[in-house]
Design an enzyme around this catalytic site. Sequence first.
Site: not given
Ligand code: PLP
Length: 403
Positions: A183, A211, A242
């Site tokens: 990210s 992502h 997301k």
């Molecule tokens: C955002 C993210 C998470 C967390 O996701 P949530 O559903 O908000 O708990 C987990 N792993 C990665 C790689 C992320 O970018």
Amino acid sequence: MSTALRDELRGEIDEMREAGLYKNERVITTRQGAVIRTNDGREVLNFCANNYLGLTSNPLIIDAARSALDEWGYGLSSVRFICGTQEIHKQAERTVARFLGMDDAILFSSCFDANLGVFQTLLTDEDAIIADQLNHASIIDGVRLSKASRHVYAHSDMDDLAAKLRDASGARRRLVVTDGVFSMDGEIARLPEICDLVSEHDALLMVDDSHATGVIGATGRGTPEHTGCEGRIDLITTTFGKALGGASGGCVVGDAVTVEYLRQRSRPYLFSNTVAPAVLGATIAALDQLSSSTGLLDRLRENTDLFRREMAAAGFDIVPGSHPIVPVMFGRFEDDARLAEEFASELLDEGIYVIGFSYPVVPKGTARIRVQVSAAHDRGMLERAVAAFVAVGRRKGVLAHSA
Ligand SMILES: *Cc1c(COP(=O)(O)O)cnc(C)c1O
């Protein structure tokens, strides 16, 4: 609360502030979207949400959430195995599994929970986990909960991955785990090489595509599609928080037996409340939308290409790539951390909301502003963002050749 503890915590908070590590939460007074207002009255263009497809406030998504709310109620006050499974939960699992080309899926309250629920369930002290050094915090914590031995390989370093697989050759099961997209850089994992090494060493592969799902790949099916590795990944975890509407929820997707086993043994699944029906109605609608048209993805790609091209042409140091995470790097300047922070703050004054990241969130000397492009941006918004970057860049002497 003892005053001693409070004093200690206050001291640590003060140290965070002094070190520039204190996180201030800006309060938004509108829906999430390309244009938001903050509680100081400012209207700004939002370039820091994971709202890649612009679905957070999309009328189709809100309607789908509302219909699910009307049909299935607000909540279930139960975990799945007591009385928390409705048809919409099964439908959501089938929909996400089909979308990602796997047998079945199991829902969790978040992808964080999904990652906490995999390793301790599938692996024991006879097993080994081989993990990329830059994996997401939820993977790191999930790995910690398991008794398996841990082998961390240098970020995206295939020689080191091979070495760690050799080190773990005595283990009963060997699970390699990586973020699909990292990210901080928008960098995509080297899945073809990882898949080859995993097959060669008879290991398993888990990819966290949070992502990537709904973001990359010709039809939004994430890193396996983007890298041509469909069918070569054993487990995928991803988030609904997301690109897929942005509320909350996550899942593990895999073969039918593994998913069945997780339903019996995965603790965050067994002992945490079922996902709210409204969230699932919207998530299903987001996946249906992606399955029926690439319109939003096309828009996201065009926007990303335009922004990347114009920022590079303006003279900014952009990490090359194709992901809508676009890091604008300041490492070639002195005191890059302060520069990135001041730059982001001046951009906010220009009406562009972005965040600067510096050490210890990213390595020393690689401070950056992370821009996140969305299908919700229109051309005018992207051009305003580039113009603001150029204006601030000239002011701060970052764009030497155009000064
Ligand atoms: C955002 C993210 C998470 C967390 O996701 P949530 O559903 O908000 O708990 C987990 N792993 C990665 C790689 C992320 O970018």
